[in-house]
Design a protein around this motif. Structure first.
Motif, PDB file in Angstrom:
ATOM      1  N   THR A   1       0.862  -1.183   0.000  1.00 39.82           N
ATOM      2  CA  THR A   1       0.000   0.000   0.000  1.00 39.82           C
ATOM      3  C   THR A   1       0.902   1.238   0.000  1.00 39.82           C
ATOM      4  OG1 THR A   1      -0.071   0.127   2.412  1.00 39.82           O
ATOM      5  CG2 THR A   1      -1.754  -1.222   1.321  1.00 39.82           C
TER       6      THR A   1
ATOM      7  N   HIS B   1       5.151   0.419 -16.141  1.00 39.04           N
ATOM      8  CA  HIS B   1       3.833   1.045 -16.048  1.00 39.04           C
ATOM      9  C   HIS B   1       2.842   0.000 -15.524  1.00 39.04           C
ATOM     10  CE1 HIS B   1       4.706   4.890 -18.036  1.00 39.04           C
ATOM     11  NE2 HIS B   1       5.533   4.211 -18.814  1.00 39.04           N
TER      12      HIS B   1
ATOM     13  N   ALA C   1      -1.131  -0.657 -13.221  1.00 37.98           N
ATOM     14  CA  ALA C   1      -2.553  -0.364 -13.405  1.00 37.98           C
ATOM     15  C   ALA C   1      -2.926   1.050 -12.988  1.00 37.98           C
ATOM     16  CB  ALA C   1      -3.386  -1.375 -12.610  1.00 37.98           C
ATOM     17  N   THR C   2      -2.256   1.600 -11.980  1.00 34.25           N
ATOM     18  CA  THR C   2      -2.604   2.931 -11.494  1.00 34.25           C
ATOM     19  C   THR C   2      -1.351   3.810 -11.474  1.00 34.25           C
ATOM     20  OG1 THR C   2      -2.155   2.477  -9.158  1.00 34.25           O
ATOM     21  CG2 THR C   2      -4.350   1.885 -10.009  1.00 34.25           C
ATOM     22  N   PRO C   3      -1.535   5.137 -11.537  1.00 30.67           N
ATOM     23  CA  PRO C   3      -0.372   6.033 -11.440  1.00 30.67           C
ATOM     24  C   PRO C   3       0.400   5.857 -10.134  1.00 30.67           C
ATOM     25  CG  PRO C   3      -2.282   7.229 -12.262  1.00 30.67           C
ATOM     26  CD  PRO C   3      -2.776   5.876 -11.832  1.00 30.67           C
ATOM     27  N   VAL C   4      -0.298   5.566  -9.040  1.00 35.42           N
ATOM     28  CA  VAL C   4       0.381   5.373  -7.754  1.00 35.42           C
ATOM     29  C   VAL C   4       1.283   4.146  -7.811  1.00 35.42           C
ATOM     30  CG1 VAL C   4       0.055   4.853  -5.305  1.00 35.42           C
ATOM     31  CG2 VAL C   4      -1.396   6.561  -6.416  1.00 35.42           C
ATOM     32  N   GLN C   5       0.779   3.063  -8.363  1.00 35.67           N
ATOM     33  CA  GLN C   5       1.602   1.859  -8.489  1.00 35.67           C
ATOM     34  C   GLN C   5       2.792   2.097  -9.415  1.00 35.67           C
ATOM     35  OE1 GLN C   5      -1.333  -1.101  -9.727  1.00 35.67           O
ATOM     36  NE2 GLN C   5      -1.157  -2.088  -7.720  1.00 35.67           N
ATOM     37  N   THR C   6       2.568   2.834 -10.491  1.00 36.76           N
ATOM     38  CA  THR C   6       3.667   3.157 -11.399  1.00 36.76           C
ATOM     39  C   THR C   6       4.717   4.003 -10.690  1.00 36.76           C
ATOM     40  OG1 THR C   6       2.201   3.056 -13.325  1.00 36.76           O
ATOM     41  CG2 THR C   6       4.284   4.246 -13.588  1.00 36.76           C
TER      42      THR C   6
END
Length: 408
Positions: A68, A267, A269-274
Protein backbone atom coordinates in the motif's frame (compact mmCIF):
# COMPACT_ATOMS: atom_id res chain seq x y z
CA UNK A 1 46.45 14.12 21.25
CA UNK A 2 45.62 15.68 17.87
CA UNK A 3 44.42 19.27 17.70
CA UNK A 4 42.24 21.12 15.23
CA UNK A 5 43.98 22.93 12.42
CA UNK A 6 44.33 26.63 13.28
CA UNK A 7 42.17 28.04 10.50
CA UNK A 8 39.12 25.82 10.88
CA UNK A 9 35.92 27.84 10.59
CA UNK A 10 33.68 27.49 13.63
CA UNK A 11 30.06 26.85 12.73
CA UNK A 12 27.56 29.08 14.59
CA UNK A 13 25.47 26.00 15.35
CA UNK A 14 28.28 24.32 17.24
CA UNK A 15 27.66 24.21 20.98
CA UNK A 16 29.89 26.27 23.32
CA UNK A 17 33.16 24.77 24.43
CA UNK A 18 33.57 22.11 25.71
CA UNK A 19 30.20 20.56 24.85
CA UNK A 20 30.68 20.87 21.12
CA UNK A 21 34.15 19.35 20.81
CA UNK A 22 35.21 16.10 19.25
CA UNK A 23 37.43 13.72 21.16
CA UNK A 24 40.44 15.36 19.48
CA UNK A 25 39.39 18.81 20.70
CA UNK A 26 38.06 20.06 17.35
CA UNK A 27 34.76 21.86 16.84
CA UNK A 28 31.75 19.72 15.98
CA UNK A 29 29.09 20.43 13.40
CA UNK A 30 25.77 20.01 15.15
CA UNK A 31 23.91 19.43 11.90
CA UNK A 32 26.01 16.33 11.19
CA UNK A 33 25.15 14.90 14.60
CA UNK A 34 21.50 15.84 14.20
CA UNK A 35 21.32 14.18 10.79
CA UNK A 36 22.86 11.04 12.25
CA UNK A 37 20.33 11.22 15.09
CA UNK A 38 17.44 11.68 12.68
CA UNK A 39 18.30 8.59 10.69
CA UNK A 40 18.57 6.61 13.94
CA UNK A 41 14.97 7.62 14.70
CA UNK A 42 13.90 6.50 11.22
CA UNK A 43 15.90 3.28 11.50
CA UNK A 44 14.04 2.38 14.70
CA UNK A 45 10.81 2.51 12.68
CA UNK A 46 12.16 0.00 10.18
CA UNK A 47 13.17 -2.53 12.82
CA UNK A 48 9.97 -2.11 14.83
CA UNK A 49 8.06 -2.83 11.63
CA UNK A 50 10.13 -6.01 11.18
CA UNK A 51 9.23 -7.14 14.69
CA UNK A 52 5.56 -6.13 14.86
CA UNK A 53 3.90 -5.66 11.46
CA UNK A 54 1.42 -8.31 10.42
CA UNK A 55 3.02 -8.65 6.98
CA UNK A 56 6.66 -8.34 8.05
CA UNK A 57 7.82 -11.59 6.46
CA UNK A 58 4.92 -12.11 4.05
CA UNK A 59 6.03 -9.91 1.14
CA UNK A 60 8.40 -7.11 0.21
CA UNK A 61 6.80 -3.84 1.43
CA UNK A 62 8.22 -2.05 -1.62
CA UNK A 63 6.56 -4.45 -4.09
CA UNK A 64 4.15 -2.10 -5.90
CA UNK A 65 1.80 -4.97 -6.77
CA UNK A 66 1.26 -6.06 -3.16
CA UNK A 67 1.98 -3.10 -0.91
CA UNK A 68 0.00 0.00 0.00
CA UNK A 69 1.23 3.58 -0.42
CA UNK A 70 1.64 4.10 3.34
CA UNK A 71 3.49 0.81 3.81
CA UNK A 72 5.69 1.60 0.80
CA UNK A 73 6.50 5.04 2.21
CA UNK A 74 7.18 3.57 5.65
CA UNK A 75 9.74 1.24 4.18
CA UNK A 76 11.19 3.60 1.56
CA UNK A 77 11.98 6.41 3.98
CA UNK A 78 14.17 4.01 5.95
CA UNK A 79 16.34 3.63 2.84
CA UNK A 80 17.93 6.89 3.96
CA UNK A 81 19.47 5.32 7.07
CA UNK A 82 22.32 3.11 5.86
CA UNK A 83 23.73 5.43 3.16
CA UNK A 84 23.59 8.40 5.55
CA UNK A 85 25.40 6.47 8.29
CA UNK A 86 28.09 5.31 5.88
CA UNK A 87 28.43 8.67 4.12
CA UNK A 88 28.81 10.54 7.43
CA UNK A 89 31.36 7.97 8.58
CA UNK A 90 33.41 8.98 5.55
CA UNK A 91 33.02 12.67 6.38
CA UNK A 92 34.09 11.93 9.97
CA UNK A 93 37.21 10.10 8.79
CA UNK A 94 38.18 13.11 6.69
CA UNK A 95 37.64 15.39 9.70
CA UNK A 96 39.96 13.24 11.80
CA UNK A 97 42.64 13.48 9.13
CA UNK A 98 42.17 17.22 8.63
CA UNK A 99 42.20 17.85 12.38
CA UNK A 100 45.75 16.57 12.58
CA UNK A 101 45.58 12.84 13.28
CA UNK A 102 48.72 11.28 11.79
CA UNK A 103 48.38 8.77 8.94
CA UNK A 104 49.66 5.96 11.17
CA UNK A 105 47.29 6.86 14.01
CA UNK A 106 44.33 7.18 11.65
CA UNK A 107 45.08 3.84 10.00
CA UNK A 108 45.43 2.15 13.37
CA UNK A 109 42.13 3.61 14.57
CA UNK A 110 40.24 2.63 11.41
CA UNK A 111 41.56 -0.94 11.48
CA UNK A 112 40.71 -1.45 15.14
CA UNK A 113 37.38 0.38 15.02
CA UNK A 114 36.37 -1.51 11.89
CA UNK A 115 37.28 -4.87 13.41
CA UNK A 116 35.38 -3.92 16.58
CA UNK A 117 32.21 -3.13 14.60
CA UNK A 118 32.43 -6.45 12.73
CA UNK A 119 32.84 -8.28 16.05
CA UNK A 120 29.81 -6.50 17.53
CA UNK A 121 27.76 -7.32 14.43
CA UNK A 122 28.62 -11.01 14.75
CA UNK A 123 27.84 -11.19 18.49
CA UNK A 124 25.85 -8.58 20.41
CA UNK A 125 23.90 -7.21 17.44
CA UNK A 126 23.10 -10.53 15.73
CA UNK A 127 21.90 -11.97 19.04
CA UNK A 128 19.80 -8.89 19.73
CA UNK A 129 17.93 -9.31 16.47
CA UNK A 130 17.45 -13.06 16.87
CA UNK A 131 17.41 -13.91 20.62
CA UNK A 132 17.88 -17.49 19.52
CA UNK A 133 20.53 -19.98 18.37
CA UNK A 134 23.77 -18.62 16.87
CA UNK A 135 22.94 -16.69 13.74
CA UNK A 136 25.11 -14.21 11.85
CA UNK A 137 23.09 -11.36 10.43
CA UNK A 138 25.59 -9.10 8.65
CA UNK A 139 24.08 -5.67 8.18
CA UNK A 140 25.13 -2.04 8.30
CA UNK A 141 27.69 -2.36 11.11
CA UNK A 142 29.42 -5.10 9.15
CA UNK A 143 29.47 -2.87 6.07
CA UNK A 144 30.78 0.13 8.02
CA UNK A 145 33.38 -1.99 9.80
CA UNK A 146 34.73 -3.60 6.64
CA UNK A 147 34.71 -0.26 4.83
CA UNK A 148 36.66 1.35 7.67
CA UNK A 149 39.26 -1.38 7.46
CA UNK A 150 39.67 -0.60 3.75
CA UNK A 151 39.76 3.12 4.49
CA UNK A 152 42.75 2.51 6.72
CA UNK A 153 44.72 2.53 3.47
CA UNK A 154 42.50 4.59 1.17
CA UNK A 155 42.25 7.55 3.59
CA UNK A 156 45.96 8.24 3.13
CA UNK A 157 45.13 9.58 -0.34
CA UNK A 158 43.96 13.17 -0.96
CA UNK A 159 40.22 13.82 -0.75
CA UNK A 160 39.73 14.30 -4.55
CA UNK A 161 41.42 10.94 -5.22
CA UNK A 162 39.26 9.19 -2.63
CA UNK A 163 36.16 10.79 -4.14
CA UNK A 164 37.18 9.49 -7.58
CA UNK A 165 37.71 6.01 -6.12
CA UNK A 166 34.25 6.07 -4.56
CA UNK A 167 32.51 7.19 -7.74
CA UNK A 168 34.40 4.61 -9.81
CA UNK A 169 33.46 1.77 -7.46
CA UNK A 170 29.81 2.86 -7.41
CA UNK A 171 29.56 3.10 -11.19
CA UNK A 172 31.51 -0.06 -12.05
CA UNK A 173 30.87 -2.67 -9.36
CA UNK A 174 27.43 -3.57 -10.73
CA UNK A 175 29.07 -4.90 -13.91
CA UNK A 176 30.93 -7.46 -11.79
CA UNK A 177 27.74 -8.92 -10.30
CA UNK A 178 26.52 -10.72 -13.46
CA UNK A 179 30.06 -11.51 -14.59
CA UNK A 180 30.74 -13.47 -11.38
CA UNK A 181 27.33 -15.07 -11.04
CA UNK A 182 28.59 -18.61 -11.62
CA UNK A 183 31.32 -18.74 -8.99
CA UNK A 184 30.94 -21.09 -6.01
CA UNK A 185 32.82 -22.30 -2.98
CA UNK A 186 35.24 -19.86 -1.39
CA UNK A 187 35.01 -17.48 -4.34
CA UNK A 188 31.23 -17.55 -4.06
CA UNK A 189 31.48 -16.58 -0.40
CA UNK A 190 33.86 -13.74 -1.25
CA UNK A 191 31.45 -12.56 -3.95
CA UNK A 192 28.58 -12.60 -1.46
CA UNK A 193 30.53 -10.63 1.14
CA UNK A 194 31.78 -8.03 -1.33
CA UNK A 195 29.29 -7.35 -4.16
CA UNK A 196 26.26 -9.69 -4.13
CA UNK A 197 24.53 -10.23 -0.75
CA UNK A 198 22.64 -13.38 0.07
CA UNK A 199 22.33 -16.49 2.25
CA UNK A 200 25.45 -18.55 2.84
CA UNK A 201 24.66 -22.15 1.74
CA UNK A 202 24.67 -24.64 4.60
CA UNK A 203 25.30 -22.07 7.32
CA UNK A 204 23.10 -19.78 9.49
CA UNK A 205 24.60 -16.66 7.93
CA UNK A 206 22.70 -13.96 6.09
CA UNK A 207 24.88 -11.30 4.44
CA UNK A 208 22.51 -8.40 3.82
CA UNK A 209 25.22 -5.83 3.13
CA UNK A 210 27.91 -6.73 0.59
CA UNK A 211 30.41 -4.12 1.66
CA UNK A 212 32.18 -2.95 -1.53
CA UNK A 213 29.39 -0.62 -2.78
CA UNK A 214 29.07 0.73 0.77
CA UNK A 215 32.80 1.40 0.73
CA UNK A 216 32.07 3.55 -2.32
CA UNK A 217 29.59 5.60 -0.28
CA UNK A 218 32.14 6.03 2.52
CA UNK A 219 34.76 7.20 0.00
CA UNK A 220 32.29 9.72 -1.40
CA UNK A 221 31.67 11.04 2.11
CA UNK A 222 35.42 11.37 2.67
CA UNK A 223 35.87 13.03 -0.71
CA UNK A 224 33.19 15.63 0.03
CA UNK A 225 34.49 16.14 3.56
CA UNK A 226 36.38 19.37 2.74
CA UNK A 227 33.09 21.06 1.85
CA UNK A 228 31.71 20.39 5.34
CA UNK A 229 34.62 22.36 6.84
CA UNK A 230 33.82 25.53 4.91
CA UNK A 231 32.04 28.56 6.34
CA UNK A 232 28.26 27.90 6.64
CA UNK A 233 27.19 30.15 3.76
CA UNK A 234 29.84 28.76 1.42
CA UNK A 235 29.06 25.22 2.53
CA UNK A 236 25.38 25.69 1.65
CA UNK A 237 26.32 27.13 -1.75
CA UNK A 238 28.43 24.06 -2.50
CA UNK A 239 26.17 21.36 -1.06
CA UNK A 240 22.83 22.46 -2.52
CA UNK A 241 23.89 21.98 -6.17
CA UNK A 242 25.42 18.61 -5.26
CA UNK A 243 22.20 17.45 -3.60
CA UNK A 244 20.03 18.63 -6.48
CA UNK A 245 22.46 17.16 -9.00
CA UNK A 246 22.24 13.76 -7.32
CA UNK A 247 18.44 13.86 -7.45
CA UNK A 248 18.49 14.89 -11.12
CA UNK A 249 20.95 12.09 -11.84
CA UNK A 250 18.62 9.64 -10.13
CA UNK A 251 15.63 10.83 -12.16
CA UNK A 252 17.53 10.69 -15.47
CA UNK A 253 19.05 7.28 -14.81
CA UNK A 254 15.67 5.92 -13.73
CA UNK A 255 13.92 7.35 -16.77
CA UNK A 256 16.52 5.91 -19.15
CA UNK A 257 16.17 2.58 -17.31
CA UNK A 258 19.13 1.00 -19.10
CA UNK A 259 21.71 1.46 -16.37
CA UNK A 260 21.62 2.40 -12.71
CA UNK A 261 19.43 -0.26 -11.12
CA UNK A 262 18.94 -4.00 -11.69
CA UNK A 263 15.14 -3.72 -11.35
CA UNK A 264 13.53 -1.76 -14.22
CA UNK A 265 10.41 0.23 -13.44
CA UNK A 266 7.19 -0.56 -15.29
CA UNK A 267 3.83 1.05 -16.05
CA UNK A 268 1.20 -0.55 -13.82
CA UNK A 269 -2.55 -0.36 -13.40
CA UNK A 270 -2.60 2.93 -11.49
CA UNK A 271 -0.37 6.03 -11.44
CA UNK A 272 0.38 5.37 -7.75
CA UNK A 273 1.60 1.86 -8.49
CA UNK A 274 3.67 3.16 -11.40
CA UNK A 275 5.18 5.80 -9.15
CA UNK A 276 6.07 3.19 -6.54
CA UNK A 277 7.66 1.06 -9.25
CA UNK A 278 9.72 4.05 -10.36
CA UNK A 279 10.92 4.68 -6.79
CA UNK A 280 11.55 1.00 -6.01
CA UNK A 281 15.35 0.95 -6.28
CA UNK A 282 17.77 -1.73 -5.10
CA UNK A 283 19.35 -1.55 -1.64
CA UNK A 284 20.87 -5.06 -1.55
CA UNK A 285 23.35 -4.16 -2.98
CA UNK A 286 22.87 -0.38 -3.26
CA UNK A 287 22.52 0.59 -6.89
CA UNK A 288 23.75 3.90 -8.35
CA UNK A 289 20.09 5.01 -8.55
CA UNK A 290 19.59 4.19 -4.87
CA UNK A 291 22.74 6.05 -3.81
CA UNK A 292 21.92 9.13 -5.87
CA UNK A 293 18.38 9.35 -4.49
CA UNK A 294 19.24 8.74 -0.84
CA UNK A 295 22.39 10.85 -0.65
CA UNK A 296 20.66 13.72 -2.44
CA UNK A 297 17.88 13.69 0.16
CA UNK A 298 20.34 13.26 3.04
CA UNK A 299 22.36 16.32 2.01
CA UNK A 300 19.15 18.37 1.77
CA UNK A 301 18.21 17.18 5.27
CA UNK A 302 21.62 18.28 6.53
CA UNK A 303 21.03 21.75 5.11
CA UNK A 304 17.60 21.91 6.76
CA UNK A 305 18.89 20.69 10.12
CA UNK A 306 21.50 23.48 10.22
CA UNK A 307 18.69 25.77 11.37
CA UNK A 308 17.00 23.43 13.85
CA UNK A 309 16.85 24.51 17.48
CA UNK A 310 14.94 23.53 20.61
CA UNK A 311 14.08 20.19 22.26
CA UNK A 312 13.96 18.26 18.97
CA UNK A 313 17.50 19.40 18.17
CA UNK A 314 18.69 18.37 21.63
CA UNK A 315 17.21 14.88 21.24
CA UNK A 316 18.71 14.41 17.78
CA UNK A 317 22.09 15.64 19.02
CA UNK A 318 22.10 13.10 21.84
CA UNK A 319 21.19 10.29 19.44
CA UNK A 320 23.72 11.43 16.86
CA UNK A 321 26.58 11.72 19.34
CA UNK A 322 25.97 8.22 20.70
CA UNK A 323 25.11 6.36 17.48
CA UNK A 324 26.57 2.92 18.23
CA UNK A 325 25.33 2.89 21.83
CA UNK A 326 21.84 4.02 20.79
CA UNK A 327 21.78 1.60 17.87
CA UNK A 328 22.48 -1.39 20.12
CA UNK A 329 20.04 -0.21 22.80
CA UNK A 330 17.18 0.16 20.33
CA UNK A 331 17.52 -3.44 19.16
CA UNK A 332 17.17 -4.85 22.66
CA UNK A 333 14.40 -2.43 23.68
CA UNK A 334 12.30 -3.14 20.57
CA UNK A 335 12.86 -6.87 20.74
CA UNK A 336 12.22 -6.83 24.50
CA UNK A 337 8.85 -5.13 23.95
CA UNK A 338 8.06 -7.78 21.35
CA UNK A 339 8.90 -10.52 23.86
CA UNK A 340 6.65 -8.98 26.54
CA UNK A 341 3.73 -8.50 24.12
CA UNK A 342 4.13 -12.01 22.68
CA UNK A 343 4.25 -13.53 26.17
CA UNK A 344 1.12 -11.61 27.17
CA UNK A 345 -0.62 -13.07 24.10
CA UNK A 346 0.46 -16.59 25.06
CA UNK A 347 2.91 -17.02 22.20
CA UNK A 348 6.36 -16.12 23.59
CA UNK A 349 8.20 -18.20 20.98
CA UNK A 350 7.28 -15.59 18.39
CA UNK A 351 9.96 -13.30 19.82
CA UNK A 352 12.68 -15.93 19.38
CA UNK A 353 14.30 -16.88 16.11
CA UNK A 354 12.48 -14.07 14.33
CA UNK A 355 15.47 -13.44 12.06
CA UNK A 356 15.90 -17.15 11.42
CA UNK A 357 12.24 -17.35 10.42
CA UNK A 358 12.71 -14.56 7.91
CA UNK A 359 15.91 -16.23 6.75
CA UNK A 360 14.01 -19.41 5.92
CA UNK A 361 11.18 -17.52 4.21
CA UNK A 362 8.58 -18.49 6.80
CA UNK A 363 5.55 -16.20 7.16
CA UNK A 364 4.66 -14.70 10.55
CA UNK A 365 3.05 -17.23 12.94
CA UNK A 366 -0.74 -17.32 12.87
CA UNK A 367 -2.16 -14.76 15.25
CA UNK A 368 0.92 -12.55 15.36
CA UNK A 369 1.26 -9.12 13.84
CA UNK A 370 -0.32 -5.71 14.09
CA UNK A 371 -1.45 -2.86 11.89
CA UNK A 372 0.83 -0.04 10.83
CA UNK A 373 -0.88 2.20 13.39
CA UNK A 374 0.29 -0.06 16.23
CA UNK A 375 3.73 -0.26 14.65
CA UNK A 376 3.99 3.54 14.77
CA UNK A 377 2.89 3.61 18.43
CA UNK A 378 5.56 1.06 19.38
CA UNK A 379 8.10 3.05 17.37
CA UNK A 380 7.32 6.17 19.39
CA UNK A 381 7.59 4.18 22.63
CA UNK A 382 11.04 2.89 21.69
CA UNK A 383 12.24 6.37 20.69
CA UNK A 384 11.00 7.81 24.00
CA UNK A 385 12.75 5.04 25.91
CA UNK A 386 16.00 5.84 24.10
CA UNK A 387 16.00 9.55 24.97
CA UNK A 388 17.26 9.32 28.59
CA UNK A 389 19.76 6.60 27.70
CA UNK A 390 21.27 8.62 24.85
CA UNK A 391 21.30 11.80 26.95
CA UNK A 392 23.15 10.04 29.78
CA UNK A 393 25.78 8.51 27.51
CA UNK A 394 26.19 11.74 25.53
CA UNK A 395 26.98 13.41 28.86
CA UNK A 396 29.58 10.76 29.64
CA UNK A 397 31.26 11.29 26.27
CA UNK A 398 31.13 15.06 26.69
CA UNK A 399 32.76 15.01 30.12
CA UNK A 400 35.41 12.37 29.49
CA UNK A 401 38.09 11.78 26.87
CA UNK A 402 38.97 8.14 27.57
CA UNK A 403 40.31 6.48 24.41
CA UNK A 404 37.85 3.57 24.61
CA UNK A 405 34.86 5.92 24.35
CA UNK A 406 35.93 6.51 20.75
CA UNK A 407 34.85 2.91 20.05
CA UNK A 408 31.34 3.43 21.43
Amino acid sequence: MATAIPNIVRDPLVEPVPAGLTRAGAARLDAIDMLRGLVIVVMVLDHVRDFFHVAANSFDPTDPLRTTPILFATRWVTHLCAPTFVFLAGVSIFFQKANGKSPAALTRFLLTRGAWLVLLECTVISFGFNLGPPFLFLQVMWAIGMSMICMGLIARAPAPAVLAIGIAILLLYSFMVPLTAGVSGALGLVRMATIAPGKVPGAPILIFYAFVPWLAVMCIGFGLGPIYRLAPAVRRQRLLPIALGLLVAFALLRLLDGYGDPAPWVHLATPVQTGMSFMNVSKYPPSPDYVCATLGISILLFLALERLRGPAARILLDFGRTPLFTYICHIYIAHGIMLVVAAAMGMPRVAFDVVAAGFSGMPPPAGWGFSLGIVYLVWLAVVVALIPLARWFAGVKRRRRDWWLGYL
